[in-house]
Design a protein around this motif. Structure first.
Motif, PDB file in Angstrom:
ATOM      1  N   TYR A 129      12.981 -10.637 -12.248  1.00  0.00           N
ATOM      2  CA  TYR A 129      12.636 -10.723 -10.825  1.00  0.00           C
ATOM      3  C   TYR A 129      11.207 -10.212 -10.650  1.00  0.00           C
ATOM      4  CZ  TYR A 129      12.900  -9.984  -5.780  1.00  0.00           C
ATOM      5  OH  TYR A 129      12.667 -10.024  -4.427  1.00  0.00           O
ATOM      6  N   PRO A 130      10.285 -11.072 -10.156  1.00  0.00           N
ATOM      7  CA  PRO A 130       8.881 -10.636 -10.052  1.00  0.00           C
ATOM      8  C   PRO A 130       8.621  -9.835  -8.772  1.00  0.00           C
ATOM      9  CG  PRO A 130       9.069 -12.922  -9.361  1.00  0.00           C
ATOM     10  CD  PRO A 130      10.470 -12.454  -9.679  1.00  0.00           C
ATOM     11  N   VAL A 131       7.842  -8.776  -8.891  1.00  0.00           N
ATOM     12  CA  VAL A 131       7.291  -8.115  -7.696  1.00  0.00           C
ATOM     13  C   VAL A 131       5.813  -7.855  -7.949  1.00  0.00           C
ATOM     14  CG1 VAL A 131       9.422  -7.017  -6.873  1.00  0.00           C
ATOM     15  CG2 VAL A 131       7.929  -5.763  -8.407  1.00  0.00           C
ATOM     16  N   SER A 132       5.033  -7.966  -6.888  1.00  0.00           N
ATOM     17  CA  SER A 132       3.599  -7.761  -7.032  1.00  0.00           C
ATOM     18  C   SER A 132       3.229  -6.307  -6.730  1.00  0.00           C
ATOM     19  CB  SER A 132       2.834  -8.714  -6.123  1.00  0.00           C
ATOM     20  OG  SER A 132       2.906 -10.018  -6.666  1.00  0.00           O
ATOM     21  N   ALA A 174       0.851  -2.731   0.078  1.00  0.00           N
ATOM     22  CA  ALA A 174       1.548  -3.991  -0.228  1.00  0.00           C
ATOM     23  C   ALA A 174       0.556  -4.935  -0.892  1.00  0.00           C
ATOM     24  CB  ALA A 174       2.098  -4.605   1.058  1.00  0.00           C
ATOM     25  N   ARG A 187       6.449  -3.568  -2.052  1.00  0.00           N
ATOM     26  CA  ARG A 187       6.588  -2.900  -0.736  1.00  0.00           C
ATOM     27  C   ARG A 187       7.262  -3.850   0.257  1.00  0.00           C
ATOM     28  NH1 ARG A 187       4.056   0.141  -3.874  1.00  0.00           N
ATOM     29  NH2 ARG A 187       3.016   2.053  -3.216  1.00  0.00           N
ATOM     30  N   ASN A 188       8.256  -4.592  -0.203  1.00  0.00           N
ATOM     31  CA  ASN A 188       8.900  -5.582   0.664  1.00  0.00           C
ATOM     32  C   ASN A 188       9.927  -4.894   1.569  1.00  0.00           C
ATOM     33  OD1 ASN A 188       9.149  -8.177   1.605  1.00  0.00           O
ATOM     34  ND2 ASN A 188      10.496  -8.884  -0.036  1.00  0.00           N
ATOM     35  N   ARG A 230      11.986 -16.052   7.322  1.00  0.00           N
ATOM     36  CA  ARG A 230      11.894 -15.356   6.041  1.00  0.00           C
ATOM     37  C   ARG A 230      13.258 -14.751   5.740  1.00  0.00           C
ATOM     38  NH1 ARG A 230       7.133 -10.820   5.542  1.00  0.00           N
ATOM     39  NH2 ARG A 230       7.787  -9.901   3.604  1.00  0.00           N
ATOM     40  N   TYR A 248      13.040  -6.102   3.842  1.00  0.00           N
ATOM     41  CA  TYR A 248      13.518  -7.387   3.294  1.00  0.00           C
ATOM     42  C   TYR A 248      14.154  -7.215   1.916  1.00  0.00           C
ATOM     43  CZ  TYR A 248      10.971  -9.839   6.985  1.00  0.00           C
ATOM     44  OH  TYR A 248      10.532 -10.310   8.199  1.00  0.00           O
ATOM     45  N   ASP A 279       3.005 -12.501   8.165  1.00  0.00           N
ATOM     46  CA  ASP A 279       2.231 -12.686   9.390  1.00  0.00           C
ATOM     47  C   ASP A 279       1.278 -11.508   9.544  1.00  0.00           C
ATOM     48  OD1 ASP A 279       5.170 -11.716   9.907  1.00  0.00           O
ATOM     49  OD2 ASP A 279       3.892 -10.615  11.300  1.00  0.00           O
ATOM     50  N   MET A 297       7.835   3.406  12.498  1.00  0.00           N
ATOM     51  CA  MET A 297       9.051   2.762  13.006  1.00  0.00           C
ATOM     52  C   MET A 297      10.267   2.983  12.106  1.00  0.00           C
ATOM     53  SD  MET A 297       8.707  -1.066  14.403  1.00  0.00           S
ATOM     54  CE  MET A 297       7.339  -1.570  13.435  1.00  0.00           C
ATOM     55  N   PRO A 351      -2.110 -10.725  -8.493  1.00  0.00           N
ATOM     56  CA  PRO A 351      -1.023 -10.303  -7.600  1.00  0.00           C
ATOM     57  C   PRO A 351      -0.955  -8.795  -7.323  1.00  0.00           C
ATOM     58  CG  PRO A 351      -0.159 -11.183  -9.682  1.00  0.00           C
ATOM     59  CD  PRO A 351      -1.604 -11.473  -9.650  1.00  0.00           C
ATOM     60  N   ARG A 360      18.555 -15.818  -5.571  1.00  0.00           N
ATOM     61  CA  ARG A 360      17.698 -15.869  -4.376  1.00  0.00           C
ATOM     62  C   ARG A 360      18.204 -16.973  -3.464  1.00  0.00           C
ATOM     63  NH1 ARG A 360      11.731 -14.587  -2.944  1.00  0.00           N
ATOM     64  NH2 ARG A 360      11.991 -15.694  -0.993  1.00  0.00           N
TER      65      ARG A 360
HETATM   66  C1  LIG Z   1       7.030  -1.123   9.525  1.00  0.00           C
HETATM   67  C2  LIG Z   1       6.807  -2.390   8.778  1.00  0.00           C
HETATM   68  C3  LIG Z   1       5.901  -3.316   9.258  1.00  0.00           C
HETATM   69  C4  LIG Z   1       5.719  -4.537   8.582  1.00  0.00           C
HETATM   70  N1  LIG Z   1       4.822  -5.415   9.091  1.00  0.00           N
HETATM   71  C5  LIG Z   1       4.643  -6.610   8.494  1.00  0.00           C
HETATM   72  C6  LIG Z   1       3.709  -7.542   9.029  1.00  0.00           C
HETATM   73  O1  LIG Z   1       3.015  -7.276  10.005  1.00  0.00           O
HETATM   74  N2  LIG Z   1       3.608  -8.751   8.416  1.00  0.00           N
HETATM   75  C7  LIG Z   1       4.343  -9.060   7.309  1.00  0.00           C
HETATM   76  O2  LIG Z   1       4.190 -10.167   6.778  1.00  0.00           O
HETATM   77  N3  LIG Z   1       5.218  -8.188   6.777  1.00  0.00           N
HETATM   78  C8  LIG Z   1       5.400  -6.972   7.333  1.00  0.00           C
HETATM   79  N4  LIG Z   1       6.288  -6.080   6.796  1.00  0.00           N
HETATM   80  C9  LIG Z   1       7.165  -6.514   5.678  1.00  0.00           C
HETATM   81  C10 LIG Z   1       6.652  -6.199   4.238  1.00  0.00           C
HETATM   82  O3  LIG Z   1       6.379  -4.830   4.141  1.00  0.00           O
HETATM   83  C11 LIG Z   1       5.413  -6.974   3.859  1.00  0.00           C
HETATM   84  O4  LIG Z   1       5.656  -8.352   4.017  1.00  0.00           O
HETATM   85  C12 LIG Z   1       4.886  -6.707   2.443  1.00  0.00           C
HETATM   86  O5  LIG Z   1       3.663  -7.375   2.297  1.00  0.00           O
HETATM   87  C13 LIG Z   1       5.797  -7.160   1.301  1.00  0.00           C
HETATM   88  O6  LIG Z   1       5.565  -6.390   0.167  1.00  0.00           O
HETATM   89  P1  LIG Z   1       4.617  -6.805  -1.062  1.00  0.00           P
HETATM   90  O7  LIG Z   1       3.429  -7.473  -0.503  1.00  0.00           O
HETATM   91  O8  LIG Z   1       4.393  -5.566  -1.864  1.00  0.00           O
HETATM   92  O9  LIG Z   1       5.424  -7.887  -1.836  1.00  0.00           O
HETATM   93  P2  LIG Z   1       6.422  -7.740  -3.068  1.00  0.00           P
HETATM   94  O10 LIG Z   1       7.452  -6.712  -2.735  1.00  0.00           O
HETATM   95  O11 LIG Z   1       5.675  -7.554  -4.301  1.00  0.00           O
HETATM   96  O12 LIG Z   1       7.097  -9.177  -3.069  1.00  0.00           O
HETATM   97  C14 LIG Z   1       7.670  -9.772  -1.964  1.00  0.00           C
HETATM   98  C15 LIG Z   1       8.528 -10.969  -2.388  1.00  0.00           C
HETATM   99  O13 LIG Z   1       7.735 -11.984  -3.004  1.00  0.00           O
HETATM  100  C16 LIG Z   1       8.151 -12.249  -4.336  1.00  0.00           C
HETATM  101  N5  LIG Z   1       6.949 -12.188  -5.179  1.00  0.00           N
HETATM  102  C17 LIG Z   1       6.069 -11.168  -5.180  1.00  0.00           C
HETATM  103  N6  LIG Z   1       5.068 -11.427  -6.005  1.00  0.00           N
HETATM  104  C18 LIG Z   1       5.326 -12.622  -6.565  1.00  0.00           C
HETATM  105  C19 LIG Z   1       4.618 -13.418  -7.484  1.00  0.00           C
HETATM  106  N7  LIG Z   1       3.452 -13.028  -7.953  1.00  0.00           N
HETATM  107  N8  LIG Z   1       5.152 -14.608  -7.842  1.00  0.00           N
HETATM  108  C20 LIG Z   1       6.331 -15.023  -7.319  1.00  0.00           C
HETATM  109  N9  LIG Z   1       7.028 -14.306  -6.424  1.00  0.00           N
HETATM  110  C21 LIG Z   1       6.536 -13.113  -6.044  1.00  0.00           C
HETATM  111  C22 LIG Z   1       9.077 -11.133  -4.719  1.00  0.00           C
HETATM  112  O14 LIG Z   1      10.056 -11.571  -5.635  1.00  0.00           O
HETATM  113  C23 LIG Z   1       9.631 -10.688  -3.392  1.00  0.00           C
HETATM  114  O15 LIG Z   1      10.742 -11.479  -3.061  1.00  0.00           O
HETATM  115  C24 LIG Z   1       6.471  -4.831   7.414  1.00  0.00           C
HETATM  116  C25 LIG Z   1       7.362  -3.880   6.925  1.00  0.00           C
HETATM  117  C26 LIG Z   1       7.535  -2.681   7.593  1.00  0.00           C
HETATM  118  C27 LIG Z   1       8.489  -1.689   7.037  1.00  0.00           C
END
Ligand SMILES: Cc1cc2nc3c(=O)[nH]c(=O)nc-3n(C[C@H](O)[C@H](O)[C@H](O)COP(=O)(O)OP(=O)(O)OC[C@H]3O[C@@H](n4cnc5c(N)ncnc54)[C@H](O)[C@@H]3O)c2cc1C
Length: 509
Positions: A75-78, A149, A81-82, A469, A85, A160, A364, A120, A506
């Motif tokens: 399972y990939p994560v970048s 993130a 901080r998701n 989403r 979700y 968004d 929040m 990523p 997924r």
């Molecule tokens: C208070 C609060 C406010 C938030 N506000 C926003 C907001 O304004 N807008 C918004 O969009 N989100 C928001 N979020 C949600 C979330 O925190 C963000 O979307 C955040 O960017 C996701 O984490 P990440 O970027 O570290 O992604 P990751 O956790 O790394 O990945 C997210 C998802 O994408 C997949 N993925 C990641 N990297 C890859 C890759 N390289 N290849 C294939 N698949 C991959 C993963 O499998 C996972 O399902 C908020 C969350 C909180 C708690």
């Protein structure tokens, strides 16, 4: 038929091969690290046997080939901080985490053409600091989530943001993705040798593949180009609030018209009182006793604030046009309970709407906690309960009212405060975003929040409003479809991932 048909998964053989491919230090089996990765902002049961951390695209290719050969799911994560979700927790039990955090290089930046190409592991904080240090006149689109993130992770989930490029996935191109087979695919013109327009021309030649890698389990994205916005010569934040619901829906219509005619070019938001309090303060246990918030306490908190705030930014090439936009906006929100006010004119200013990441909104997630939000907020670690439910709604007052009535009612039935926002996604569509915030240390709350999410997403879908989403919370609550897309998507998955090793389970293949 797959090459390894009938072969059982062999984790030990895969671990040995991964150690060879990425180095011993980057295959992590430490129980504390694994337990942290298995923790989200809601209840999960999935176990993670190991974390593998590749350093570049070639290592990602090797890792996926090994996973396919030994049939071990990954399972990939970048940046992981998701939050809200599913954090880093994989949809399927027993998946190894492919952590792309070491791939954190900024590969290209063009000031004139306003783009940034990243790996990523690059975070919003890192990209912001990079552009600031270069004295760039461009900026990234930031989000309300963690500054740590990943830009790529967020874009792939079609996140968004705030500012002129608020629909983030609409403003990316030239993806590089590694398929579960280890094959490497570049999108747009990037697949042609020496293509000079790859970072500036999205469509390329032939079918557009970018979308296949977003919200999907078809490939691991190892590179992406983001189009940046220019810092604006004239920029002013605006704010007003309404107390009367009928007036709110009327203003939704009026501001939609301003978005369509170009008066409102950037993102803007309608957010309710609960959302506003939960960013600025925690649940008032000392005066109220226990959750949920009674109506009298909500009325008291609301005094002077209003039921719904409306905020956003006006942007213009000069003060003269800016003054005209101010007048048009003032006419649209005439009669608001808290009259329209503007922030200072910020020529080439800074702020969230011009790319400065902030942790403000993370407060929040601590709304129902009895302990204060720490300096370094981390809702997984601090057992904050937090679940997002985001649906798409046509941008009209009556549609927004119809959907919002559901999102206002259902959380209250389950003992949660309705934390609501309408985000102007485009002149045609708003996202209705509901947050369920609770304390995971209160017995029964995890189960109640999940039940609430299911009821809310089902009722919204029954009314015609579907998710934008689907996080882990939506795994068993996917709405039925009315066409042949499920079979077609399954065939795509089988073609891209014959061993079924990438993010199995997924909800979208
Ligand atoms: C208070 C609060 C406010 C938030 N506000 C926003 C907001 O304004 N807008 C918004 O969009 N989100 C928001 N979020 C949600 C979330 O925190 C963000 O979307 C955040 O960017 C996701 O984490 P990440 O970027 O570290 O992604 P990751 O956790 O790394 O990945 C997210 C998802 O994408 C997949 N993925 C990641 N990297 C890859 C890759 N390289 N290849 C294939 N698949 C991959 C993963 O499998 C996972 O399902 C908020 C969350 C909180 C708690």
């Amino acid at each position: 038929m797959s090459k390894t048909d009938g072969k059982a998964p062999d984790l030990q053989a895969a671990l040995a091969a991964w150690r060879e491919a990425v180095g011993e230090a980057h295959v992590i089996l430490d129980p504390e690290a694994l337990e942290a990765a298995e923790t989200a902002t809601f209840a999960t049961t999935q176990r993670i046997p190991a974390i593998v951390r590749p350093a570049d695209t070639a290592q990602v290719q090797a890792c996926l080939r090994i996973a396919s050969e030994h049939r071990v799911p990954v399972y990939p994560v970048s940046a992981g901080r998701n939050w809200g979700y599913g954090s880093r927790v994989p949809p399927g039990d027993g998946s190894v985490l492919l952590d792309l955090g070491r791939m954190n290089r900024i590969l290209a930046h063009d000031e004139q053409l306003a783009y940034l190409t990243v790996e990523p592991g690059v975070t919003f904080r890192q990209a912001y600091a990079y552009l600031r240090d270069k004295g760039s006149s461009t900026f990234i689109t930031t989000i309300g989530g963690s500054p740590d993130a990943s830009m790529v992770g967020n874009a792939l989930e079609r996140g968004d943001g705030a500012g002129p490029n608020a629909d983030i996935f609409q403003n990316v191109c030239a993806l590089e993705a590694v398929l579960p087979t280890g094959e490497r695919v570049e999108t747009g013109h990037a697949r042609f040798p020496g293509a000079r327009s790859a970072p500036v021309f999205r469509w390329g030649l032939g079918p557009v593949l970018d979308g296949l890698f977003s919200q999907s389990s078809l490939g691991v994205v190892t590179r992406m180009t983001f189009w940046l916005a220019r810092k604006q010569p004239w920029l002013r934040d605006f704010f007003c609030a309404v107390n009367d619901d009928a007036q709110l829906w009327d203003m939704v219509d009026r501001l939609q018209a301003l978005a369509l005619d170009g008066t409102l070019k950037g993102s803007f938001f309608f957010w309710n009182d609960i959302k506003a309090y939960s960013i600025t303060q925690q649940f008032p246990y000392p005066s109220v006793g226990r959750a949920p918030l009674p109506d009298w306490a909500r009325e008291k908190l609301r005094e002077g604030f209003g039921r719904w705030a409306i905020s956003g930014t006006l942007i213009a090439p000069d003060a003269e046009l800016g003054a005209l936009l101010e007048k048009r906006l003032a006419r649209a929100v005439e009669g608001a309970f808290r009259p329209l006010s503007f922030g200072p004119v910020a020529p080439f200013g800074e702020g969230t709407l011009q790319g400065v990441p902030t942790e403000t909104n993370l407060a929040m997630t601590y709304w129902r906690k009895r302990t204060p939000k720490p300096e370094d907020p981390h809702p997984d670690r601090d057992r904050c309960g937090f679940i997002w439910c985001s649906v798409a709604v046509p941008f009209t007052g009556p549609e927004a009212k119809r959907a919002t009535d559901i999102a206002d009612r259902v959380p209250r039935l389950f003992g949660f405060e309705p934390n609501l926002a309408l985000l102007a996604h485009s002149p045609r569509c708003v996202y209705l975003v509901t947050a369920l915030a609770y304390d995971r240390d209160v017995r029964g709350e995890d189960a109640r929040a999940q039940a609430c999410y299911r009821a809310l997403s089902r009722e919204l879908a029954d009314a015609g409003y579907y998710l934008t989403r689907a996080g882990l919370q939506a795994q068993d609550a996917a709405p039925p479809v009315k066409d042949d897309s499920a079979q077609v998507r399954q065939r795509l998955k089988a073609a891209f991932d014959p061993e079924g090793i990438l993010a199995p389970g997924r909800s979208e293949p």
